[in-house]
Design a protein around this motif. Structure first.
Motif, PDB file in Angstrom:
ATOM      1  N   MET A  32       0.846  -1.200   0.000  1.00 31.64           N
ATOM      2  CA  MET A  32       0.000   0.000   0.000  1.00 31.64           C
ATOM      3  C   MET A  32       0.875   1.240   0.000  1.00 31.64           C
ATOM      4  O   MET A  32       1.897   1.284   0.669  1.00 31.64           O
ATOM      5  N   ILE A  33       0.422   2.230  -0.739  1.00 31.45           N
ATOM      6  CA  ILE A  33       1.056   3.538  -0.723  1.00 31.45           C
ATOM      7  C   ILE A  33       0.030   4.495  -0.137  1.00 31.45           C
ATOM      8  O   ILE A  33      -0.950   4.849  -0.808  1.00 31.45           O
ATOM      9  N   GLY A  34       0.251   4.851   1.130  1.00 33.06           N
ATOM     10  CA  GLY A  34      -0.725   5.671   1.838  1.00 33.06           C
ATOM     11  C   GLY A  34      -2.083   4.991   1.824  1.00 33.06           C
ATOM     12  O   GLY A  34      -2.185   3.788   2.029  1.00 33.06           O
ATOM     13  N   HIS A  35      -3.114   5.769   1.560  1.00 30.74           N
ATOM     14  CA  HIS A  35      -4.455   5.198   1.441  1.00 30.74           C
ATOM     15  C   HIS A  35      -5.007   5.395   0.025  1.00 30.74           C
ATOM     16  O   HIS A  35      -6.213   5.305  -0.189  1.00 30.74           O
ATOM     17  N   GLU A  68     -13.517   4.340  -1.468  1.00 25.05           N
ATOM     18  CA  GLU A  68     -14.296   5.181  -2.369  1.00 25.05           C
ATOM     19  C   GLU A  68     -13.513   5.466  -3.645  1.00 25.05           C
ATOM     20  O   GLU A  68     -12.283   5.451  -3.637  1.00 25.05           O
ATOM     21  N   ALA A  69     -14.252   5.729  -4.706  1.00 24.18           N
ATOM     22  CA  ALA A  69     -13.690   6.166  -5.989  1.00 24.18           C
ATOM     23  C   ALA A  69     -12.633   5.209  -6.520  1.00 24.18           C
ATOM     24  O   ALA A  69     -11.593   5.628  -7.026  1.00 24.18           O
ATOM     25  N   PHE A  70     -12.909   3.912  -6.435  1.00 21.22           N
ATOM     26  CA  PHE A  70     -11.954   2.917  -6.906  1.00 21.22           C
ATOM     27  C   PHE A  70     -11.889   2.870  -8.425  1.00 21.22           C
ATOM     28  O   PHE A  70     -12.905   2.967  -9.110  1.00 21.22           O
ATOM     29  N   SER A  71     -10.679   2.662  -8.918  1.00 17.96           N
ATOM     30  CA  SER A  71     -10.477   2.341 -10.329  1.00 17.96           C
ATOM     31  C   SER A  71      -9.309   1.368 -10.411  1.00 17.96           C
ATOM     32  O   SER A  71      -8.335   1.483  -9.662  1.00 17.96           O
ATOM     33  N   ILE A  72      -9.434   0.406 -11.304  1.00 14.79           N
ATOM     34  CA  ILE A  72      -8.370  -0.571 -11.512  1.00 14.79           C
ATOM     35  C   ILE A  72      -7.414   0.011 -12.542  1.00 14.79           C
ATOM     36  O   ILE A  72      -7.805   0.273 -13.679  1.00 14.79           O
ATOM     37  N   LYS A  73      -6.168   0.214 -12.146  1.00 11.00           N
ATOM     38  CA  LYS A  73      -5.158   0.766 -13.048  1.00 11.00           C
ATOM     39  C   LYS A  73      -4.461  -0.321 -13.843  1.00 11.00           C
ATOM     40  O   LYS A  73      -4.117  -0.122 -14.989  1.00 11.00           O
ATOM     41  N   THR A  74      -4.241  -1.474 -13.212  1.00  9.02           N
ATOM     42  CA  THR A  74      -3.599  -2.609 -13.882  1.00  9.02           C
ATOM     43  C   THR A  74      -4.236  -3.887 -13.357  1.00  9.02           C
ATOM     44  O   THR A  74      -4.453  -4.017 -12.157  1.00  9.02           O
ATOM     45  N   ILE A  75      -4.503  -4.813 -14.268  1.00  7.84           N
ATOM     46  CA  ILE A  75      -4.975  -6.130 -13.845  1.00  7.84           C
ATOM     47  C   ILE A  75      -4.303  -7.182 -14.714  1.00  7.84           C
ATOM     48  O   ILE A  75      -4.323  -7.110 -15.934  1.00  7.84           O
ATOM     49  N   LEU A  76      -3.660  -8.128 -14.054  1.00  3.55           N
ATOM     50  CA  LEU A  76      -2.981  -9.256 -14.685  1.00  3.55           C
ATOM     51  C   LEU A  76      -3.503 -10.530 -14.023  1.00  3.55           C
ATOM     52  O   LEU A  76      -4.193 -10.456 -13.009  1.00  3.55           O
ATOM     53  N   ILE A  86      -8.684   4.279   0.015  1.00  2.03           N
ATOM     54  CA  ILE A  86      -8.816   2.989   0.695  1.00  2.03           C
ATOM     55  C   ILE A  86      -9.056   3.218   2.181  1.00  2.03           C
ATOM     56  O   ILE A  86      -8.284   3.917   2.843  1.00  2.03           O
ATOM     57  N   SER A  87     -10.135   2.624   2.699  1.00  2.00           N
ATOM     58  CA  SER A  87     -10.446   2.779   4.125  1.00  2.00           C
ATOM     59  C   SER A  87     -10.240   1.483   4.916  1.00  2.00           C
ATOM     60  O   SER A  87      -9.968   1.541   6.111  1.00  2.00           O
ATOM     61  N   GLN A  88     -10.402   0.326   4.251  1.00  2.00           N
ATOM     62  CA  GLN A  88     -10.243  -0.959   4.963  1.00  2.00           C
ATOM     63  C   GLN A  88      -9.658  -2.011   4.030  1.00  2.00           C
ATOM     64  O   GLN A  88      -9.986  -2.048   2.841  1.00  2.00           O
TER      65      GLN A  88
END
Length: 94
Positions: A32-35, A68-76, A86-88
């Protein structure tokens, strides 16, 4: 008996060959990088994705990421990079 032997062999490989535990034990690696970013390696597949929730299948259970406001940047096949607030992060056992 075989299960115990496999666990002992994994432990021995980890110690003797200096292999990372996540590789030998088939565990997910979570960075994780921050939240705002989460990078997950060694998952078994995407079960659910919304703008507020990500659920991944693991070898032994599931990983649930909420926020909140999730987006997938990369999926392999075994890796995913998620961006958002990210909250949890929860590990759900089988």
């Amino acid at each position: 008996m075989i299960g115990k032997w496999k666990n002992n062999m994994r432990q021995w490989l980890t110690n003797q060959m200096e292999l990372p535990a996540d590789v030998v034990a088939d565990l997910p690696r979570i960075t994780m990088i921050g939240h705002i970013h989460i990078y997950i390696e060694n998952h078994r597949g995407l079960l659910l994705f919304t703008d507020r929730e990500l659920r991944l299948l693991l070898k032994n259970g599931q990983l649930l990421v909420k926020g909140e406001a999730f987006s997938i940047k990369t999926i392999l096949p075994e890796e995913i990079l998620l961006e958002g607030k990210i909250s949890q992060v929860l590990y759900l056992e089988e």
